[in-house]
Design a protein around this motif. Sequence first.
Motif, mmCIF file in Angstrom:
data_model
loop_
_atom_site.group_PDB
_atom_site.id
_atom_site.type_symbol
_atom_site.label_atom_id
_atom_site.label_comp_id
_atom_site.label_asym_id
_atom_site.label_seq_id
_atom_site.Cartn_x
_atom_site.Cartn_y
_atom_site.Cartn_z
ATOM 1 N N ALA A 1 0.818 -1.211 0.000
ATOM 2 C CA ALA A 1 0.000 0.000 0.000
ATOM 3 C C ALA A 1 0.854 1.265 0.000
ATOM 4 O O ALA A 1 0.539 2.246 -0.688
ATOM 5 C CB ALA A 1 -0.936 -0.004 1.213
ATOM 6 N N THR A 2 1.961 1.230 0.764
ATOM 7 C CA THR A 2 2.849 2.390 0.793
ATOM 8 C C THR A 2 3.470 2.636 -0.566
ATOM 9 O O THR A 2 3.611 3.777 -1.015
ATOM 10 C CB THR A 2 3.949 2.185 1.841
ATOM 11 O OG1 THR A 2 3.351 1.883 3.097
ATOM 12 C CG2 THR A 2 4.786 3.445 1.983
ATOM 13 N N ASP A 3 3.854 1.544 -1.231
ATOM 14 C CA ASP A 3 4.446 1.700 -2.554
ATOM 15 C C ASP A 3 3.450 2.314 -3.537
ATOM 16 O O ASP A 3 3.822 3.123 -4.383
ATOM 17 C CB ASP A 3 4.905 0.337 -3.075
ATOM 18 C CG ASP A 3 5.689 0.459 -4.365
ATOM 19 O OD1 ASP A 3 6.804 1.004 -4.333
ATOM 20 O OD2 ASP A 3 5.173 0.035 -5.412
ATOM 21 N N GLU A 4 2.169 1.946 -3.405
ATOM 22 C CA GLU A 4 1.153 2.514 -4.290
ATOM 23 C C GLU A 4 0.960 4.000 -4.063
ATOM 24 O O GLU A 4 0.589 4.739 -4.979
ATOM 25 C CB GLU A 4 -0.175 1.779 -4.094
ATOM 26 C CG GLU A 4 -0.175 0.328 -4.559
ATOM 27 C CD GLU A 4 -0.016 0.192 -6.064
ATOM 28 O OE1 GLU A 4 -0.349 1.154 -6.783
ATOM 29 O OE2 GLU A 4 0.430 -0.880 -6.506
ATOM 30 N N GLY B 1 -6.704 4.055 2.746
ATOM 31 C CA GLY B 1 -7.593 3.251 3.583
ATOM 32 C C GLY B 1 -6.949 1.947 4.023
ATOM 33 O O GLY B 1 -7.088 1.531 5.184
ATOM 34 N N VAL B 2 -6.240 1.302 3.107
ATOM 35 C CA VAL B 2 -5.549 0.054 3.454
ATOM 36 C C VAL B 2 -4.500 0.310 4.533
ATOM 37 O O VAL B 2 -4.361 -0.466 5.485
ATOM 38 C CB VAL B 2 -4.912 -0.581 2.203
ATOM 39 C CG1 VAL B 2 -3.955 -1.704 2.589
ATOM 40 C CG2 VAL B 2 -5.991 -1.129 1.281
ATOM 41 N N LEU B 3 -3.758 1.417 4.409
ATOM 42 C CA LEU B 3 -2.753 1.749 5.423
ATOM 43 C C LEU B 3 -3.398 1.982 6.791
ATOM 44 O O LEU B 3 -2.885 1.525 7.819
ATOM 45 C CB LEU B 3 -1.971 2.989 5.000
ATOM 46 C CG LEU B 3 -0.839 2.776 4.001
ATOM 47 C CD1 LEU B 3 -0.189 4.107 3.661
ATOM 48 C CD2 LEU B 3 0.195 1.815 4.551
ATOM 49 N N ALA B 4 -4.524 2.690 6.804
ATOM 50 C CA ALA B 4 -5.204 2.959 8.080
ATOM 51 C C ALA B 4 -5.702 1.663 8.719
ATOM 52 O O ALA B 4 -5.529 1.433 9.921
ATOM 53 C CB ALA B 4 -6.371 3.922 7.846
ATOM 54 N N LEU C 1 -6.131 6.464 -4.817
ATOM 55 C CA LEU C 1 -5.518 7.068 -3.644
ATOM 56 C C LEU C 1 -6.283 6.715 -2.373
ATOM 57 O O LEU C 1 -5.681 6.385 -1.339
ATOM 58 C CB LEU C 1 -5.471 8.593 -3.814
ATOM 59 C CG LEU C 1 -4.941 9.392 -2.610
ATOM 60 C CD1 LEU C 1 -3.520 8.967 -2.263
ATOM 61 C CD2 LEU C 1 -5.003 10.887 -2.905
ATOM 62 N N GLY C 2 -7.609 6.786 -2.434
ATOM 63 C CA GLY C 2 -8.415 6.470 -1.258
ATOM 64 C C GLY C 2 -8.213 5.039 -0.787
ATOM 65 O O GLY C 2 -8.180 4.767 0.415
ATOM 66 N N LEU C 3 -8.059 4.120 -1.722
ATOM 67 C CA LEU C 3 -7.851 2.722 -1.355
ATOM 68 C C LEU C 3 -6.502 2.541 -0.666
ATOM 69 O O LEU C 3 -6.410 1.868 0.375
ATOM 70 C CB LEU C 3 -7.917 1.836 -2.597
ATOM 71 C CG LEU C 3 -7.620 0.358 -2.370
ATOM 72 C CD1 LEU C 3 -8.652 -0.276 -1.453
ATOM 73 C CD2 LEU C 3 -7.559 -0.403 -3.701
ATOM 74 N N ALA C 4 -5.449 3.141 -1.229
ATOM 75 C CA ALA C 4 -4.124 3.005 -0.635
ATOM 76 C C ALA C 4 -4.092 3.572 0.786
ATOM 77 O O ALA C 4 -3.562 2.945 1.715
ATOM 78 C CB ALA C 4 -3.088 3.700 -1.505
#
Length: 355
Positions: free
Chosen positions: A54-57, A211-214, A206-209
């Motif tokens: 997710a960070t890479d995205e 959100g996945v991190l959170a 962007l929202g998915l990346a």
Amino acid sequence: MPATIERSALAVMAISAALVGLAAALHFLGAGPIPNFAACALALAAIAHLIGEATDELGNYLGPAATGIVQSAVGNLPELFIAIFALQSGLVAVVQASLIGSILGNALLVLGLAFVMGGAKHGVLKFEGQAPRMMAVLLLLAVCALVLPTLAQEMHLPAGAHEQALAVVCAIVLLIVFAAQTRAMLAQGQRTVPAEARKRAHAWPLGLAAGVLAICGVAAALVSDWFVETLEPAIEVLGISQVFAGLVVVAIAGNAVENVVGIRLAIEGKADFAVSVVLNGALQVAVALIPILILVSFVLGGTPFTLAIPPILAVSLFLSVLVVTVVTVDGRADIVDGAALIGLYVIIATIFWWG
């Protein structure tokens, strides 16, 4: 939105969610310590891997330097939570060993595997870039700051009687080094993991990346708490020492899986990137995670975390990083170098099997 995401990425999310769900089910159903321990370890490894993805995205939206900073901050969350909960449970030996194990796991085991597998395919790996050598030297300097407090205590110097104050000073110095490294990264437009490390045909929204991190951050906190709860009972059942559990099991569960990308880069012949990725993982633990944990432990109360570690652990760390520096400083490595690094890791792990 799912149509823009690779199936492999969706599979990683699904597997990670399933492993976290399994860990939660076993925890609340009161399963035995070994099933709980194994499920939590696998869940933490999956969370660490997903955080890396997710960070890479985010690099598609934040830019290389900002992405590197986010990855440094978020990528170590599983290890940080494990250490905090373990300190609250009084497992100081596990915390010390797990952080040292993270450095050794990256610098010896993961880098050794990268050299072995990359060397088997390409022969001699060449990494002419300055970044790998700079990271190796900086890691050696950081390890000196971690080892010197132990020497002060063992030699009964006056500073040895002030281990908490000395730990705070060392933590602040290391964080200044980290700040300087971050500033240089921003000024030079570098990032922690090169863009070539994980090329994707489809970028995540962007929202998915975000959100996945959170979600991964919350999951890392929960699973780390469950993991620490099962740690002591599992150690007793398995008959291993706390130091070995921290040095090998906890360190690998919290950190090494995400750095498998370094091995893949070596296999692809991208030696510069492979060495940078692996050494950066060890460097971030030394100059960021350990200092932050020292300061946090004093704020939270409970068992304070200092840098006075068992002498054999300090010697193992210093000699290991010294060997890695020697191996990488000439910009060349092959399968023999990799086998030597792996062998040293196995020897150190064996020494601590009995405590």
